[in-house]
Design an enzyme around this catalytic site. Structure first.
Site, PDB file in Angstrom:
ATOM      1  NE  ARG A 130      42.578  27.955  78.087  1.00  0.00           N
ATOM      2  CZ  ARG A 130      43.196  29.216  77.829  1.00  0.00           C
ATOM      3  NH1 ARG A 130      43.516  28.804  76.599  1.00  0.00           N
ATOM      4  NH2 ARG A 130      43.014  30.145  77.938  1.00  0.00           N
ATOM      5  CD  GLU A 141      38.428  13.414  93.936  1.00  0.00           C
ATOM      6  OE1 GLU A 141      38.213  12.668  95.312  1.00  0.00           O
ATOM      7  OE2 GLU A 141      36.957  14.174  93.542  1.00  0.00           O
ATOM      8  CB  THR A 152      49.673  29.570  82.173  1.00  0.00           C
ATOM      9  OG1 THR A 152      49.872  30.595  81.961  1.00  0.00           O
ATOM     10  CG2 THR A 152      48.703  30.014  83.083  1.00  0.00           C
ATOM     11  CG  ASP A 166      51.548  34.875  87.477  1.00  0.00           C
ATOM     12  OD1 ASP A 166      51.875  34.158  86.815  1.00  0.00           O
ATOM     13  OD2 ASP A 166      50.101  35.535  87.873  1.00  0.00           O
ATOM     14  CE  LYS A 205      48.411  33.399  79.957  1.00  0.00           C
ATOM     15  NZ  LYS A 205      48.604  33.213  80.455  1.00  0.00           N
ATOM     16  CE1 TYR A 228      36.707  13.619  89.654  1.00  0.00           C
ATOM     17  CE2 TYR A 228      35.451  12.160  88.682  1.00  0.00           C
ATOM     18  CZ  TYR A 228      35.218  12.838  89.206  1.00  0.00           C
ATOM     19  OH  TYR A 228      35.027  14.162  89.281  1.00  0.00           O
TER      20      TYR A 228
HETATM   21  N1  DSN Z   1      44.090  36.008  80.220  1.00  0.00           N
HETATM   22  C1  DSN Z   1      45.361  35.819  80.076  1.00  0.00           C
HETATM   23  C2  DSN Z   1      46.122  36.917  79.381  1.00  0.00           C
HETATM   24  O1  DSN Z   1      46.620  37.508  78.445  1.00  0.00           O
HETATM   25  O2  DSN Z   1      47.960  37.782  79.780  1.00  0.00           O
HETATM   26  C3  DSN Z   1      46.136  36.432  81.491  1.00  0.00           C
HETATM   27  O3  DSN Z   1      45.237  34.927  82.141  1.00  0.00           O
END
Ligand code: DSN
Length: 418
Positions: free
Chosen positions: A239, A48, A230, A204, A233, A46
């Site tokens: 993730r 925090e 994120t 984003d 990708k 933990y």
């Molecule tokens: N689910 C993602 C995508 O496939 O682009 C975005 O959150």
């Protein structure tokens, strides 16, 4: 692993992932090192708070991991620590975007009434994300979305139209960077639009972060106030999400705005408790991997492969939205308003297209296309991406074959009644 049921399911998923051709634009395959960090003892801890300001003891190693992750994130995107701050604790993209809104354009209670601020974001059906203010997301309930989209004829952004909307609606924040937009985004123009209406510019870059890191897509950092992404990708990490924010911005009177402090507070304790420390370590590993020459070659190859796939499908008669791609992402209109074109391609609804491809081992997602007349559950198109298969070593020649296979499967699907 002693839990045989879960062990079997993990092993089945491993086999599935190996067997298929994965063209999901938002997926990738992480390295063994990233998996090792994710599966480490760090998950027991933990933490925090933030480095040196924790609410639990025993964080001497965790502090070092979080500091290292932040330093690597800034370095990867060429950012000076005196100008930019990064938060690495967000659990994923949606909470990261929500944290930005909560921090910088929060709903305000005035005389007992909730005053909602405006987010100008691309509509979901035009290529935006749920968290860019769509009504089914919390971001569309606590904020008011000012939607925008692409030009009907060219299917690319019409910056003059965006400026008109911005000047009319005066949003508090403009969000650029999308989930189903294949082309280059002119960040400079987005900055001009934000300045014209006095809005914060948020980018984003979730989909293109790996391409930006690998110098295969224009970086938004010169123009944006805030950049979220994120990590899982094109950036090929676990993730997780990162929030980059300008820490040197001042208001009209010259006082520092301290956006970074607001963002940190919005993430913790605003939206979440303890960060997932194993995830932060895995992010750090991925960021180091993304800083190598090999990753640059990977990013360039993603683009080359995407162009071959888009051109291949276009040459076989399939309508590629916007006429091509400048990234890893391709949007195909498989339906074409129910018509087949001169090459006989079209009239396959997105759901059937996706299902038939999956049966033949090619995994894609059904996707709305701009100005879609079909419902989101069975839209007019499919979205393809080349990042995952490029990780597995596929090159242009392989994507020529993949385009041909897709064409064959979709043509067969045309003969099924819809
Ligand atoms: N689910 C993602 C995508 O496939 O682009 C975005 O959150």
């Amino acid at each position: 692993m002693k839990d045989i049921q879960i062990k079997k399911l993990i092993s089945a998923e491993k086999k599935r992932q190996k067997k298929v051709i994965n063209l999901i634009a938002s997926e990738n395959y992480v390295s063994k090192d990233v998996l090792e960090a994710l599966g480490s003892e760090l998950t027991n801890k933990y933490a925090e708070g933030y480095s040196r300001f924790r609410y639990y003891g025993g964080n001497e190693n965790v502090d070092k991991i979080e500091d290292l992750c932040k330093a690597r994130a800034l370095k990867l995107f060429g950012l000076k620590p005196e100008k930019w701050h990064v938060n690495v604790q967000s659990l994923s993209g949606s909470p990261a975007n929500t944290a930005v809104y909560l921090a910088l354009v929060p709903p305000i209670v005035r005389e007992g009434r909730l005053v909602q601020q405006k987010i100008m974001g691309m509509s979901l059906d035009q290529g935006g994300h749920l968290t860019h203010g769509h009504k089914v997301s919390a971001t569309g309930k606590f904020w008011i979305q000012v939607p925008y989209g692409v030009d009907k004829d060219t299917e690319v952004l019409d910056y003059a139209n965006l400026k008109e909307i911005a000047l009319r609606e005066k949003p508090a924040i403009i969000v650029s960077g999308y989930t189903a937009y294949p082309r280059i985004i002119d960040w400079k123009k987005m900055r001009e639009i934000a300045d014209a209406c006095g809005a914060i510019l948020m980018v984003d870059m979730s989909h293109i972060a790996g391409l930006v890191a690998g110098r295969a897509y224009l970086s938004p950092f010169e123009y944006a106030d805030v950049v979220t992404t994120t990590v899982h990708k094109t950036l090929r990490g676990p993730r997780a999400a990162l929030i980059f924010v300008r820490s040197d911005k001042k208001d009209a009177s010259g006082k520092l705005l301290d956006w970074h402090k607001k963002i940190d507070k919005a993430v913790f304790p605003g939206l979440q408790g303890g960060p997932h420390v194993n995830q932060i370590a895995a992010v750090a590993v991925a960021l180091k991997e993304a800083s190598t020459p090999a990753f640059r070659r990977y990013a360039a190859q993603i683009n080359k492969n995407a162009k071959v796939l888009a051109d291949g499908l276009a040459n076989m008669g399939w309508k590629v939205i916007s006429g091509g791609t400048d990234s890893h992402l391709i949007l195909i209109d498989t339906w074409m308003s129910g018509q087949k074109n001169s090459k006989g391609a079209g009239a396959v609804p997105g759901k059937i297209a996706s299902d038939k491809l999956e049966k033949m081992g090619i995994i894609v997602n059904k996707n709305a296309i701009p100005f879609d007349t079909r419902p989101p559950t069975d839209p007019s198109g499919i979205r393809l991406g080349t990042a995952a298969e490029t990780t597995r070593g596929k090159r242009e020649k392989d994507f020529k074959i993949i385009a041909k296979k897709i064409d064959e499967i979709l043509r067969e699907a045309q003969s099924y009644p819809v």
